[in-house]
Design an enzyme around this catalytic site. Structure first.
Site, PDB file in Angstrom:
ATOM      1  N   CYS A 112      43.212  44.374  48.708  1.00 20.56           N
ATOM      2  CA  CYS A 112      44.289  45.220  48.124  1.00 20.56           C
ATOM      3  C   CYS A 112      44.903  46.043  49.188  1.00 20.56           C
ATOM      4  O   CYS A 112      45.576  45.369  49.964  1.00 20.56           O
ATOM      5  CB  CYS A 112      43.870  45.761  46.857  1.00 20.56           C
ATOM      6  SG  CYS A 112      45.031  46.141  45.776  1.00 20.56           S
ATOM      7  N   HIS A 221      40.155  41.664  43.922  1.00 21.59           N
ATOM      8  CA  HIS A 221      39.109  42.369  44.229  1.00 21.59           C
ATOM      9  C   HIS A 221      37.954  41.672  43.869  1.00 21.59           C
ATOM     10  O   HIS A 221      37.152  41.826  43.042  1.00 21.59           O
ATOM     11  CB  HIS A 221      39.550  43.549  43.495  1.00 21.59           C
ATOM     12  CG  HIS A 221      40.363  44.499  43.842  1.00 21.59           C
ATOM     13  ND1 HIS A 221      40.268  45.686  44.474  1.00 21.59           N
ATOM     14  CD2 HIS A 221      41.518  44.837  43.273  1.00 21.59           C
ATOM     15  CE1 HIS A 221      41.130  46.282  44.769  1.00 21.59           C
ATOM     16  NE2 HIS A 221      42.025  45.614  43.843  1.00 21.59           N
ATOM     17  N   GLU A 223      35.054  42.383  45.112  1.00 22.61           N
ATOM     18  CA  GLU A 223      33.993  43.664  44.830  1.00 22.61           C
ATOM     19  C   GLU A 223      33.963  44.169  43.416  1.00 22.61           C
ATOM     20  O   GLU A 223      32.612  44.645  42.913  1.00 22.61           O
ATOM     21  CB  GLU A 223      34.204  44.953  45.855  1.00 22.61           C
ATOM     22  CG  GLU A 223      35.342  45.759  45.067  1.00 22.61           C
ATOM     23  CD  GLU A 223      36.687  45.592  45.377  1.00 22.61           C
ATOM     24  OE1 GLU A 223      37.523  46.348  45.153  1.00 22.61           O
ATOM     25  OE2 GLU A 223      36.820  44.300  45.780  1.00 22.61           O
TER      26      GLU A 223
END
Length: 266
Positions: A112, A221, A223
């Protein structure tokens, strides 16, 4: 169970196999800039994958001997001037740029805002601009892995689909036609949006890689999709129990396994 004993039933089995102990030797630096939001999430993803996360501060001049680096998401410097444009000049970025371009080819992942910083640093081509609908978007997003030959995608297969969260305001990937043709011809589109283009990115591009495959940037994302119970409610293989989507873990295991199996180190 005896009459005097009560055991609450488990809602779900959220356990997962223990990672290879050898992966612990791989140290992955997580860079924090003023305004970074997802540094702890990225660190946790590395630790869950089996590696060792190392906090790095943007103003430092030392990479502390890490084997790879992640530039996490957020709004570095409030996205003033242009997203990632100020962070590109952080002291630590000079070290990261040199290490990524060196013969040792330091693996670098930008997520991002980190992707935006990588384009501003010219470690990756193109640029990120406002979403074409001019609104912030937050949703679970299906992606297709287009290039499984990078340091960060080696545990996937080309054409594999994954579901990870997406949240951005300046997520539209743009570049000139010559660069776009080069990315497509050289297979440097790492990830592509599937089913719906959420921000107007050219050719549905969600992530790209450099020519050597050690630097990867993507807008969604991964994660936030590494731990059962705290991820998306679906995976590319279908519906799962609430929050059990962990399709993003593969990016973090990829770099650990690549480095353990003889890949480049800084």
């Amino acid at each position: 169970m005896s009459a005097n004993t009560f055991e609450a039933p488990l809602v779900a089995d959220l356990s997962s196999p223990a990672p290879d102990a050898a992966l612990k030797d791989v140290r992955v630096g997580i860079v924090t800039f003023p305004g970074t939001l997802d540094d702890r999430d990225a660190a946790r993803a590395v630790d869950i994958a089996g590696g060792t996360s190392v906090p790095l501060w943007h103003a430092d001049a030392d990479l502390q001997g890490v084997d790879a680096v992640i530039l996490p998401g957020g709004f570095s410097y409030g996205d003033y001037l242009r997203a990632g444009a100020i962070s590109r000049f952080a002291p630590l970025m000079s070290r990261i740029i040199d290490a990524a371009n060196s013969d040792d080819a330091l693996p670098v992942l930008g997520i991002c805002n980190g992707f935006q910083i990588l384009t501003e640093s010219h470690l990756l081509p193109g640029s990120m601009i406002r979403n074409n609908h001019l609104k912030f978007i937050c949703r679970d997003q299906r992606l297709r892995v287009e290039n499984a030959g990078t340091t960060w995608t080696a545990d996937f297969t080309s054409g594999q689909e994954i579901v990870v969260p997406l949240k951005n305001n300046d997520g539209q990937y743009v570049c000139d036609q010559t660069t776009l043709d080069m990315l497509e011809f050289e297979g440097r589109v790492a990830f592509r949006y599937v089913g719906h283009n959420p921000n107007g990115s050219l050719n549905d591009i969600a992530g790209v890689t450099n020519a050597r495959g050690n630097v990867v940037g993507l807008m969604p994302h991964p994660e936030h999709a590494v731990e059962a119970g705290f991820g998306p409610d679906s995976t590319a293989q279908g519906q799962v129990a609430m929050g059990e989507g962990t399709d993003g873990l593969g990016l973090f295991t990829s770099v650990l396994n690549t480095l353990i199996n003889g890949g480049s180190r800084a």
